[in-house]
Design a protein around this motif. Structure first.
Motif, PDB file in Angstrom:
ATOM      1  N   TRP A  98      -9.992  15.772  35.039  1.00 27.56           N
ATOM      2  CA  TRP A  98     -10.560  15.699  33.696  1.00 27.56           C
ATOM      3  C   TRP A  98     -10.939  17.081  33.168  1.00 27.56           C
ATOM      4  O   TRP A  98     -10.676  17.398  32.011  1.00 27.56           O
ATOM      5  N   ARG A 102      -9.237  18.735  29.973  1.00 32.42           N
ATOM      6  CA  ARG A 102     -10.004  19.115  28.776  1.00 32.42           C
ATOM      7  C   ARG A 102      -9.776  20.573  28.417  1.00 32.42           C
ATOM      8  O   ARG A 102      -9.646  20.935  27.243  1.00 32.42           O
ATOM      9  N   GLU A 128      -6.772  11.507  20.779  1.00 34.71           N
ATOM     10  CA  GLU A 128      -7.540  10.322  20.395  1.00 34.71           C
ATOM     11  C   GLU A 128      -7.077   9.097  21.169  1.00 34.71           C
ATOM     12  O   GLU A 128      -7.867   8.201  21.465  1.00 34.71           O
ATOM     13  N   ASN A 132     -11.994  10.685  25.734  1.00 36.33           N
ATOM     14  CA  ASN A 132     -12.686  11.913  26.129  1.00 36.33           C
ATOM     15  C   ASN A 132     -12.182  12.495  27.445  1.00 36.33           C
ATOM     16  O   ASN A 132     -12.387  13.675  27.713  1.00 36.33           O
ATOM     17  N   ASN A 133     -11.573  11.656  28.280  1.00 38.90           N
ATOM     18  CA  ASN A 133     -11.178  12.107  29.613  1.00 38.90           C
ATOM     19  C   ASN A 133      -9.654  12.097  29.758  1.00 38.90           C
ATOM     20  O   ASN A 133      -9.062  11.136  30.230  1.00 38.90           O
TER      21      ASN A 133
END
Length: 231
Positions: A98, A102, A128, A132-133
């Motif tokens: 992750w 990111r 999207e 978030n990960n």
């Protein structure tokens, strides 16, 4: 795209600064307990990982992300990101994926890469779908498409960056000399090439690995007395 520019973009992606240098993927534990204590042991570990280990799955997921982005299949992209998350056997490996994902996504957004066609989704739209990960394998596949890198080259770049990172970790931990580390990387070229061709042919039903050694080493790393790396 000009082949020289394509090679340069592949080199840039393979060496992109996403914090990979801070992870040893269980190697620090294996060196600590003397399971790996010289160049030959390290080479055997890396070769076995390429043949049977989690890196094969990671690379296969990257290929599926690459193909999903190429055809605009956002549902498949989200599916494989979730699949990549649930197949991580330890928290450390999941957090590593992750964090690196990111970091790569942030770089892609800041670089403001152009869309290949009017129908192409932007990096933001692709992210999207992943939430978030976003796993590193997914982000790498997206980056390869946006940088117009060919699929086979992207696979080799992904595998090489993984091998180079662990060899560098071994140079620090065992320790090995820089020349010995570079010779080891050179000796791995045939293994990297063979695995890349296998990964490109893998069907979804054949996605499997034997990575219990990695999982045990990763779990033990949390309680190791002294640590240089985060995993």
């Amino acid at each position: 795209m000009n082949s020289q520019f394509s090679i340069l973009r592949l080199l840039q992606l393979a060496a992109v600064p996403v914090g990979a240098y801070s992870y040893s993927e269980g190697l620090e534990t294996l060196v600590d307990v003397a399971t790996i204590n010289d160049r030959d042991n390290l080479q055997k570990w890396l070769q076995d990982s390429l043949k049977f280990g989690a890196i094969r799955l990671e690379c296969a997921i990257m290929v599926r992300a690459f193909r999903a982005v190429n055809v605009g299949n956002l549902a498949a992209l989200g599916y494989w990101n979730a699949w990549a998350t649930v197949t991580k056997e330890t928290e450390e490996l999941r957090l590593q994926s992750w964090q690196m994902g990111r970091s790569l996504v942030r770089l892609l957004q800041d670089m403001q890469l152009p869309l290949q066609t009017k129908e192409s989704a932007s990096v933001q739209e692709l992210m999207e779908v992943c939430g978030n990960n976003c796993n590193f394998a997914i982000a790498f596949g997206i980056a390869a498409v946006k940088l117009e890198i060919e699929e086979e080259a992207a696979v080799l770049g992904y595998l090489y960056s993984w091998a180079a990172n662990l060899v560098n970790a071994g140079v620090k931990l065992i320790p090995l000399g820089q020349t010995s580390g570079q010779q080891l990387l050179l000796d791995l070229h045939s293994d990297l090439t063979f695995t890349s061709q296998e990964v490109l042919r893998l069907e979804d039903d054949n996605l499997s690995s034997c990575s219990w050694g990695l999982a045990l080493a990763s779990m033990a790393h949390e309680t190791q007395y002294t640590r240089l790396f985060r995993s």
